[in-house]
Design a protein around this motif. Structure first.
Motif, PDB file in Angstrom:
ATOM      1  N   LYS A 177     -33.765   7.119 -16.747  1.00 11.95           N
ATOM      2  CA  LYS A 177     -34.610   7.502 -15.530  1.00 11.95           C
ATOM      3  C   LYS A 177     -33.753   8.563 -14.530  1.00 11.95           C
ATOM      4  N   ASP A 178     -32.528   8.575 -14.920  1.00 15.17           N
ATOM      5  CA  ASP A 178     -31.849   9.526 -13.985  1.00 15.17           C
ATOM      6  C   ASP A 178     -32.124   9.464 -12.407  1.00 15.17           C
ATOM      7  N   GLU A 179     -31.825   8.021 -12.073  1.00 11.16           N
ATOM      8  CA  GLU A 179     -32.106   7.539 -10.658  1.00 11.16           C
ATOM      9  C   GLU A 179     -30.945   6.825 -10.020  1.00 11.16           C
ATOM     10  N   HIS A 180     -30.750   6.757  -8.860  1.00 12.04           N
ATOM     11  CA  HIS A 180     -29.611   5.923  -8.310  1.00 12.04           C
ATOM     12  C   HIS A 180     -30.098   4.675  -8.012  1.00 12.04           C
ATOM     13  N   LYS A 181     -29.097   3.433  -8.203  1.00 12.97           N
ATOM     14  CA  LYS A 181     -29.529   2.159  -8.055  1.00 12.97           C
ATOM     15  C   LYS A 181     -28.521   1.631  -7.530  1.00 12.97           C
ATOM     16  N   ALA A 182     -28.758   0.486  -6.493  1.00 14.35           N
ATOM     17  CA  ALA A 182     -27.833  -0.282  -5.860  1.00 14.35           C
ATOM     18  C   ALA A 182     -27.869  -1.550  -6.412  1.00 14.35           C
ATOM     19  N   PHE A 183     -26.629  -2.051  -6.845  1.00 15.56           N
ATOM     20  CA  PHE A 183     -26.477  -3.416  -7.494  1.00 15.56           C
ATOM     21  C   PHE A 183     -25.270  -4.090  -6.634  1.00 15.56           C
ATOM     22  N   THR A 184     -25.364  -5.570  -7.034  1.00 19.89           N
ATOM     23  CA  THR A 184     -24.289  -6.403  -6.965  1.00 19.89           C
ATOM     24  C   THR A 184     -23.793  -6.992  -8.225  1.00 19.89           C
ATOM     25  N   LEU A 185     -22.710  -6.444  -8.812  1.00 21.06           N
ATOM     26  CA  LEU A 185     -22.379  -6.953 -10.166  1.00 21.06           C
ATOM     27  C   LEU A 185     -21.130  -7.997  -9.956  1.00 21.06           C
ATOM     28  N   HIS A 186     -21.117  -8.992 -11.051  1.00 23.52           N
ATOM     29  CA  HIS A 186     -20.410 -10.020 -11.075  1.00 23.52           C
ATOM     30  C   HIS A 186     -19.674  -9.734 -12.356  1.00 23.52           C
ATOM     31  N   PRO A 187     -18.412  -9.102 -12.559  1.00 26.76           N
ATOM     32  CA  PRO A 187     -17.777  -8.465 -13.896  1.00 26.76           C
ATOM     33  C   PRO A 187     -17.451  -9.701 -14.687  1.00 26.76           C
ATOM     34  N   LEU A 188     -17.598  -9.666 -16.352  1.00 27.95           N
ATOM     35  CA  LEU A 188     -17.475 -10.437 -17.088  1.00 27.95           C
ATOM     36  C   LEU A 188     -16.524  -9.842 -18.127  1.00 27.95           C
ATOM     37  N   GLY A 189     -16.454  -8.483 -18.327  1.00 28.94           N
ATOM     38  CA  GLY A 189     -15.627  -8.280 -19.287  1.00 28.94           C
ATOM     39  C   GLY A 189     -15.633  -6.612 -19.330  1.00 28.94           C
ATOM     40  N   ILE A 190     -14.699  -5.939 -20.130  1.00 25.87           N
ATOM     41  CA  ILE A 190     -14.788  -4.416 -20.375  1.00 25.87           C
ATOM     42  C   ILE A 190     -14.698  -4.332 -21.865  1.00 25.87           C
ATOM     43  N   VAL A 191     -15.689  -3.476 -22.357  1.00 29.75           N
ATOM     44  CA  VAL A 191     -15.601  -3.053 -23.571  1.00 29.75           C
ATOM     45  C   VAL A 191     -15.412  -1.624 -23.893  1.00 29.75           C
ATOM     46  N   ALA A 192     -14.390  -0.913 -24.704  1.00 30.75           N
ATOM     47  CA  ALA A 192     -14.267   0.548 -24.938  1.00 30.75           C
ATOM     48  C   ALA A 192     -14.844   0.701 -26.312  1.00 30.75           C
TER      49      ALA A 192
END
Length: 335
Positions: A177-192
């Motif tokens: 939607k090309d819009e900006h949203k605010a979140f609180t994120l709880h990181p679990l992992g990173i995938v490249a």
């Protein structure tokens, strides 16, 4: 080992973990990495050690935020410990392969080690192993796109939050939607994945895991919200569900297709799945027969479409119809 020797080795390990500017590592990250190497030390002791070592090494401390972040001066050149030929060769080959997979910020953090490895090999004339990289190359499978750029602070904060388990407040640009949203994120992992890197995290108070492209994070700060852990979460298990294959549903499907001999030869060496059956010889029309149990995802469909007329899908019927429909749309666009 005496206490003095233990301190010496801890100092050496800590120096190895500190990057060159403009990259930094927080003292909390250094503490966690030292613990992985068997050194259990309090955060205040690490800060005190770094202050002492800064009198003898060109260390820089960013005190603009807590925890403090440390780096070596950009011009500092050192290898701790010195490289050996096998290690240098591994680094040179790793640079060739990873440059198209990892974000540029991660490659930049390793650039000093890559450069040192190249110089080491270039300086050796009587060791045949040193010239190995001239004859061996690593290339990714398929077309490698240029990795997207990720902000330095984004990469640093995300990796630190993942390592030290704290929540993040982010402003995120939605692709759909090309819009900006605010979140609180709880990181679990990173995938490249290919040319992009994704943070796996739960959002706000929800438990479902979502993917966030790191380059779409517009702002990021540590959150005051308590971190919501998921001790049972495993990145490998998450990927195995087809999460990055654009799944159509959670069930696998039985793929049945006519394929040309050149494709059959490829799949005989590198199977499409663990459950696969191929005919040995082509029929009178020049087709071989393929049956395989595969995920019901768009990624597999795209792979099939990449072979064009060399693969004729018979089942599932929905796949056959989708592939034929897209082919008609392409022909219609050319008309």
């Amino acid at each position: 080992m005496s206490g003095r020797q233990d301190t010496l080795f801890r100092y050496l390990a800590m120096l190895q973990l500190i990057p060159r500017a403009p990259h930094y590592r927080a003292t909390t990250t250094l503490q966690a990495l030292l613990e992985e190497r068997g050194f259990k030390v309090e955060l205040r002791s690490i800060q005190r050690d770094l202050e002492k070592m800064s009198a003898h090494f060109p260390l820089l401390c960013d005190r603009s935020q807590r925890p403090y972040r440390w780096s070596f001066d950009r011009e500092f050149k050192s290898n701790l410990p010195a490289l050996d030929t096998a290690t240098a060769l591994t680094l040179v080959l790793a640079e060739q392969y990873l440059s198209g997979l990892l974000p540029q910020i991660a490659i930049d953090q390793l650039s000093g080690q890559f450069e040192a490895a190249r110089k080491y090999l270039d300086g050796i004339n009587d060791n045949r192993l040193a010239h190995w990289s001239r004859f061996v190359k690593a290339i990714p499978n398929g077309k490698a796109l240029i990795p997207v750029l990720i902000e330095h602070d984004t990469w640093q904060i995300v990796t630190d939050a993942l390592l030290n388990r704290y929540a993040l407040d982010v402003e995120y640009r939605s692709r759909s939607k090309d819009e900006h949203k605010a979140f609180t994120l709880h990181p679990l992992g990173i995938v490249a994945r290919h040319s992009m890197s994704y943070l796996l995290a739960t959002v706000n108070g929800y438990d479902d895991v979502r993917q966030f492209a790191l380059h779409r994070i517009l702002s990021i700060t540590p959150s005051e919200q308590p971190y919501r852990a998921q001790p049972e979460f495993c990145v490998d298990d998450y990927i195995s569900t087809g999460a990055f294959g654009y799944p159509l549903d959670e069930q696998s499907v039985q793929l049945k297709a006519r394929i040309r001999p050149e494709v059959a030869w490829l799949l005989s060496e590198t199977p499409l799945s663990d459950v696969q059956r191929l005919t040995d010889e082509p029929d009178e029309q020049g087709w071989c027969w393929l049956e395989a149990e595969v995920p019901n995802d768009q990624q597999t469909q795209w792979w099939i479409q990449g072979f064009g007329s060399a693969i004729d899908v018979v089942e599932p019927q929905s796949w056959r119809e989708a592939i034929h429909r897209q082919a008609r749309e392409v022909l219609g666009g050319e008309a």
